[in-house]
Scaffold this motif. Structure first.
Motif, PDB file in Angstrom:
ATOM      1  N   GLY A  97       0.818  -1.208   0.000  1.00 49.27           N
ATOM      2  CA  GLY A  97       0.000   0.000   0.000  1.00 49.27           C
ATOM      3  C   GLY A  97       0.851   1.257   0.000  1.00 49.27           C
ATOM      4  O   GLY A  97       2.032   1.248  -0.369  1.00 49.27           O
ATOM      5  N   GLY A  98       0.266   2.365   0.428  1.00 45.61           N
ATOM      6  CA  GLY A  98       0.998   3.615   0.622  1.00 45.61           C
ATOM      7  C   GLY A  98       1.795   4.073  -0.582  1.00 45.61           C
ATOM      8  O   GLY A  98       1.304   4.100  -1.714  1.00 45.61           O
ATOM      9  N   GLU A  99       3.049   4.465  -0.327  1.00 43.64           N
ATOM     10  CA  GLU A  99       3.903   5.005  -1.373  1.00 43.64           C
ATOM     11  C   GLU A  99       4.118   4.005  -2.504  1.00 43.64           C
ATOM     12  O   GLU A  99       4.193   4.384  -3.686  1.00 43.64           O
ATOM     13  CB  GLU A  99       5.258   5.413  -0.783  1.00 43.64           C
ATOM     14  CG  GLU A  99       6.190   6.048  -1.800  1.00 43.64           C
ATOM     15  CD  GLU A  99       7.554   6.384  -1.213  1.00 43.64           C
ATOM     16  OE1 GLU A  99       8.382   6.957  -1.950  1.00 43.64           O
ATOM     17  OE2 GLU A  99       7.798   6.068  -0.023  1.00 43.64           O
ATOM     18  N   ILE A 100       4.225   2.727  -2.162  1.00 40.74           N
ATOM     19  CA  ILE A 100       4.458   1.714  -3.196  1.00 40.74           C
ATOM     20  C   ILE A 100       3.247   1.608  -4.114  1.00 40.74           C
ATOM     21  O   ILE A 100       3.384   1.488  -5.341  1.00 40.74           O
ATOM     22  CB  ILE A 100       4.814   0.366  -2.551  1.00 40.74           C
ATOM     23  CG1 ILE A 100       6.246   0.446  -1.994  1.00 40.74           C
ATOM     24  CG2 ILE A 100       4.667  -0.791  -3.534  1.00 40.74           C
ATOM     25  CD1 ILE A 100       6.707  -0.765  -1.250  1.00 40.74           C
ATOM     26  N   LYS A 101       2.065   1.704  -3.569  1.00 39.86           N
ATOM     27  CA  LYS A 101       0.866   1.684  -4.403  1.00 39.86           C
ATOM     28  C   LYS A 101       0.823   2.913  -5.302  1.00 39.86           C
ATOM     29  O   LYS A 101       0.441   2.832  -6.478  1.00 39.86           O
ATOM     30  CB  LYS A 101      -0.390   1.601  -3.543  1.00 39.86           C
ATOM     31  CG  LYS A 101      -1.645   1.278  -4.344  1.00 39.86           C
ATOM     32  CD  LYS A 101      -2.745   0.729  -3.448  1.00 39.86           C
ATOM     33  CE  LYS A 101      -3.867   0.129  -4.290  1.00 39.86           C
ATOM     34  NZ  LYS A 101      -4.854  -0.598  -3.475  1.00 39.86           N
TER      35      LYS A 101
END
Length: 401
Positions: A131-135
């Protein structure tokens, strides 16, 4: 060791390839790139990276690396693909220089739709897991891909390759490993292709022994595995009522039956030595395969067998695949190396031949299918993605009753 232990042993070997044979220099433009094969330390493949991104998740869940290690490697890899990896319209070049992330001139192929799709599949599992930045990084990469650049409207088919000098070439005109491309292409929020493209490729039923199924022209087993490594076809039928999971079960069993029948009397083939798929051969990279071939295909198998063929079908033929893995391990010690099974072997040449290296995509299909058979982890992550869900709905693929 009991017969199931070799599965875990091979899975760890596969993971070690993806973790160790990567560019780990955070200052390098190629940080996170993964070798195409262990024999060439200069060339990365984007397909290898796609499998490797999902391998990182498996490594975390197995306790082979920490969450923090996996997060950092994944974040850096996606940053590399967003900012450094050479591309055309969002489609990345198949082979890259490990250090510069530019297309590798020695093995110049093309901006590749199938290899970009394999990369995106791995990135989707990363997006769902972290999730988060990787998403966010994944979304930027995915939304940049111009699927229409690869769409031949006149033929209603995807091109197979694209070069800026000459444009698109070849066509995905028959069933093979490209099923993922239809999901990703129609679901794009920025550059979608028409849903009708799914009707653009030929489905040709053929029969080998008692098995009737849709085979790719040359019958190489990876074509029945790659899209299935991420998308859980089990339980679905497409709009035409085709059960692609069951199709791969039949293809795997037919592949094994061909090796049992062994019409050419080759030494390498038998009930536990099967799985004809694209792999290293004594003459270089090749595409062994089994019938039913398409009428315009002339096929001659030389006796080369790749462990990834049987192992990559473990979700379709669990016991037969595990028996094959145990045979390879117990009877062919030369086939075992630092990263588990070497790529292939052949007893029908003189001297008998064993590959001295592994190939990333073969290690990848083995690892992901082992994990899916055991836990369904990669399937679960991929199927949760909003783009995948939208693609399934748009293509009118339905869950079986």
């Amino acid at each position: 060791m009991n017969k199931y232990e070799i599965v875990a042993k091979e899975a760890k070997g596969c993971f070690d390839f993806f973790w160790k044979e990567a560019n780990t220099d955070p200052e390098s433009p190629g940080y996170g790139l993964i070798l195409d094969q262990s024999a060439n330390k200069k060339v990365a493949s984007i397909a290898s990276v796609g499998f490797g991104l999902s391998a990182i998740i498996i490594g975390i869940e197995k306790g082979w690396i920490t969450y923090e290690q996996g997060y950092e490697r994944t974040r850096g890899t996606l940053h590399t693909f967003l900012h450094n990896v050479e591309h055309e319209g969002g489609f990345f070049y198949h082979f890259l220089n490990m250090e510069t992330a530019k297309k590798n001139e020695e093995f110049y192929d093309c901006a590749s739709i199938i290899d970009t799709s394999l990369f995106l599949n791995g990135a989707i599992t990363s997006a769902e897991y972290f999730g988060g930045e990787i998403k966010e990084l994944f979304e930027q990469i995915y939304q940049r891909v111009d699927w229409n650049m690869y769409y031949d409207k006149e033929k209603n088919q995807f091109y197979m390759g694209y070069r800026p000098e000459t444009g698109g070439f070849g066509h995905w005109d028959m069933y093979a490993e490209q099923m993922m491309q239809y999901i990703l292409g129609v679901a794009s929020p920025t550059h979608a292709v028409p849903v009708e493209i799914y009707q653009g490729f030929e489905r040709r039923l053929g029969k080998y022994g008692e098995y009737e199924f849709y085979n790719c022209p040359g019958g190489s087993l990876f074509t029945h595995q790659y899209s299935h490594a991420w998308f859980s076809f089990e339980g679905y039928v497409d709009g035409d009522g085709i059960d692609w999971f069951e199709n791969s079960v039949k293809a795997s069993l037919a592949n094994r039956k061909y090796c049992i029948d062994n019409p050419d009397g080759l030494k390498t083939f038998h009930k536990d030595s099967w799985g004809l798929t694209a792999c290293a051969t004594p003459k270089g990279y090749g595409t062994p395969g089994t019938p039913p071939y398409h009428p315009n295909v002339q096929k001659e198998n030389d006796g080369t067998v790749a462990p990834a063929g049987a192992a990559g079908s473990i979700v379709f033929t669990k016991e037969e695949s595990i028996d094959a893995m145990n045979y390879f391990y117990n009877h062919h010690p030369k086939l075992w190396g630092e990263y588990g099974f070497q790529d292939a072997y052949n007893l029908d040449v003189s001297p008998e031949w064993y590959a001295d290296h592994v190939i990333g995509i073969d290690k990848g299909i083995t690892l992901l299918m082992i994990e899916n058979e055991q836990t369904g982890l990669i399937w679960d992550l991929y199927m949760k993605n909003e783009h995948v869900k939208r693609g399934v709905s748009m293509l009118n693929w339905k869950k079986k009753n």
